[in-house]
Design a protein around this motif. Structure first.
Motif, PDB file in Angstrom:
ATOM      1  N   ALA A   1      -2.211  11.251   8.565  1.00  0.00           N
ATOM      2  CA  ALA A   1      -2.021   9.772   8.658  1.00  0.00           C
ATOM      3  C   ALA A   1      -0.496   9.422   8.703  1.00  0.00           C
ATOM      4  O   ALA A   1       0.481  10.194   8.509  1.00  0.00           O
ATOM      5  N   LEU A   2      -0.279   8.091   9.183  1.00  0.00           N
ATOM      6  CA  LEU A   2       1.096   7.716   9.183  1.00  0.00           C
ATOM      7  C   LEU A   2       1.267   7.125   7.702  1.00  0.00           C
ATOM      8  O   LEU A   2       0.263   6.266   7.206  1.00  0.00           O
ATOM      9  N   VAL A   3       2.294   7.605   6.922  1.00  0.00           N
ATOM     10  CA  VAL A   3       2.392   7.044   5.671  1.00  0.00           C
ATOM     11  C   VAL A   3       3.244   5.909   5.604  1.00  0.00           C
ATOM     12  O   VAL A   3       4.443   6.154   5.891  1.00  0.00           O
ATOM     13  N   VAL A   4       2.858   4.816   5.203  1.00  0.00           N
ATOM     14  CA  VAL A   4       3.633   3.699   5.149  1.00  0.00           C
ATOM     15  C   VAL A   4       3.554   3.208   3.503  1.00  0.00           C
ATOM     16  O   VAL A   4       2.657   3.000   2.697  1.00  0.00           O
ATOM     17  N   CYS A   5       4.846   3.165   3.084  1.00  0.00           N
ATOM     18  CA  CYS A   5       4.980   2.853   1.747  1.00  0.00           C
ATOM     19  C   CYS A   5       5.539   1.141   1.620  1.00  0.00           C
ATOM     20  O   CYS A   5       6.285   0.759   2.330  1.00  0.00           O
ATOM     21  N   LEU A   6       4.694   0.445   0.839  1.00  0.00           N
ATOM     22  CA  LEU A   6       5.086  -0.998   0.517  1.00  0.00           C
ATOM     23  C   LEU A   6       5.776  -1.050  -0.866  1.00  0.00           C
ATOM     24  O   LEU A   6       5.837  -0.369  -1.775  1.00  0.00           O
ATOM     25  N   TRP A   7       6.990  -1.820  -0.663  1.00  0.00           N
ATOM     26  CA  TRP A   7       7.900  -2.091  -1.526  1.00  0.00           C
ATOM     27  C   TRP A   7       7.915  -3.193  -1.907  1.00  0.00           C
ATOM     28  O   TRP A   7       7.863  -4.205  -1.686  1.00  0.00           O
ATOM     29  N   ALA A   8       8.393  -3.233  -3.485  1.00  0.00           N
ATOM     30  CA  ALA A   8       8.836  -4.402  -4.273  1.00  0.00           C
ATOM     31  C   ALA A   8       9.756  -4.313  -5.195  1.00  0.00           C
ATOM     32  O   ALA A   8       9.542  -3.307  -5.704  1.00  0.00           O
TER      33      ALA A   8
ATOM     34  N   SER B   1       8.207   8.441   2.621  1.00  0.00           N
ATOM     35  CA  SER B   1       7.049   8.231   3.439  1.00  0.00           C
ATOM     36  C   SER B   1       7.781   8.039   4.906  1.00  0.00           C
ATOM     37  O   SER B   1       8.797   7.781   5.386  1.00  0.00           O
ATOM     38  N   ASP B   2       6.626   7.566   5.856  1.00  0.00           N
ATOM     39  CA  ASP B   2       7.119   7.653   7.258  1.00  0.00           C
ATOM     40  C   ASP B   2       7.914   6.433   7.481  1.00  0.00           C
ATOM     41  O   ASP B   2       8.922   6.096   8.250  1.00  0.00           O
ATOM     42  N   VAL B   3       7.561   5.231   6.892  1.00  0.00           N
ATOM     43  CA  VAL B   3       7.902   3.958   7.133  1.00  0.00           C
ATOM     44  C   VAL B   3       7.868   3.178   5.671  1.00  0.00           C
ATOM     45  O   VAL B   3       6.831   3.530   4.921  1.00  0.00           O
ATOM     46  N   LEU B   4       8.961   2.552   5.376  1.00  0.00           N
ATOM     47  CA  LEU B   4       9.185   1.810   4.264  1.00  0.00           C
ATOM     48  C   LEU B   4       9.252   0.343   4.650  1.00  0.00           C
ATOM     49  O   LEU B   4       9.979  -0.088   5.293  1.00  0.00           O
TER      50      LEU B   4
ATOM     51  N   GLY C   1       2.577   3.253  -2.738  1.00  0.00           N
ATOM     52  CA  GLY C   1       3.638   2.334  -3.067  1.00  0.00           C
ATOM     53  C   GLY C   1       3.036   1.844  -4.535  1.00  0.00           C
ATOM     54  O   GLY C   1       1.902   2.226  -4.750  1.00  0.00           O
ATOM     55  N   PHE C   2       4.079   1.376  -5.183  1.00  0.00           N
ATOM     56  CA  PHE C   2       3.692   0.914  -6.699  1.00  0.00           C
ATOM     57  C   PHE C   2       2.583  -0.122  -6.678  1.00  0.00           C
ATOM     58  O   PHE C   2       2.246  -0.726  -5.753  1.00  0.00           O
ATOM     59  N   MET C   3       1.875   0.022  -7.929  1.00  0.00           N
ATOM     60  CA  MET C   3       0.804  -1.412  -8.017  1.00  0.00           C
ATOM     61  C   MET C   3       1.564  -2.537  -7.761  1.00  0.00           C
ATOM     62  O   MET C   3       2.636  -2.849  -7.994  1.00  0.00           O
ATOM     63  N   GLY C   4       0.692  -3.441  -7.213  1.00  0.00           N
ATOM     64  CA  GLY C   4       0.928  -4.835  -7.046  1.00  0.00           C
ATOM     65  C   GLY C   4       1.891  -5.026  -5.795  1.00  0.00           C
ATOM     66  O   GLY C   4       2.732  -5.918  -5.636  1.00  0.00           O
TER      67      GLY C   4
END
Ligand code: S3P
Length: 178
Positions: free
Chosen positions: A101-108, A149-152, A14-17
């Motif tokens: 790995a399970l790839v989890v993306c953190l979003w904002a 990603s697998d999870v957003l 996921g993006f910076m921050g």
């Protein structure tokens, strides 16, 4: 038929921050996994800071170092891997992470990201006259990758603790359905 995935690690992209490091450290503690940050690994391999790598060697060299670190991590288990914001914006890196790995993306949103990073001065890509415009531009370019990603997980108006709980739930169900 494709080879079954063996999910033995958890990767945060996921993006910076978006909170990859703070969420990642907390997740590692809960899961009793080791925590690794790809930027830290790159800095120790290169013997210099990310800012110096960008300034002295250029972004393409940094991106090659990211690929090298991704390849190294595939042989490890029980890791929470926090990745640099641009790492998953590369189909090869993303595919490689997904093998183990399970790839989890953190979003904002761009505005939230800017609020979170504006007081930190260490990110070379944001050293530009209009950082918010740069965030919008990069986020739009990277969105199609992040969305694979697998999870957003949307981190807007969610505490680190809430995000951690949500990711843990997803990780446990990915394990249960293997
Ligand atoms: C980058 C994000 C940074 C770091 C480098 C490039 C990017 O990591 O890898 O400055 O391309 O978005 P964080 O996402 O941890 O800030």
């Amino acid at each position: 038929m494709s080879k079954p995935r063996i999910i033995q690690n958890l990767a945060l992209v996921g993006f910076m921050g978006t909170g990859k490091s703070s969420v990642g450290r907390a997740l590692a503690e809960c899961l009793r996994f080791d925590f690794v940050d790809t930027d830290d690994l790159i800095e120790s391999r290169a013997g210099k800071s990310i800012a110096d790598i960008f300034a002295q060697n250029g972004e393409p060299v940094f991106r090659d170092l990211e690929k090298m670190v991704v390849a190294e991590l595939s042989t490890h288990t029980r890791l929470v891997i926090s990745t640099g914001g641009g790492l998953a914006a590369n189909a090869e890196n993303l595919a490689h992470l997904k093998t183990h790995a399970l790839v989890v993306c953190l979003w904002a949103s761009p505005e939230t990201i800017w609020e979170r990073v504006r007081m930190q001065g260490h990110r070379p890509l944001l050293k530009t006259p209009d950082p918010l415009a740069k965030i919008r531009e990069l986020l739009a370019l990277r969105e199609p990758f992040y969305k694979q990603s697998d999870v957003l997980v949307n981190t807007e108006r969610r505490s680190v603790k809430e995000v951690v709980q949500h990711v843990l739930h997803q990780f446990h169900s990915a394990h249960a359905h293997r």
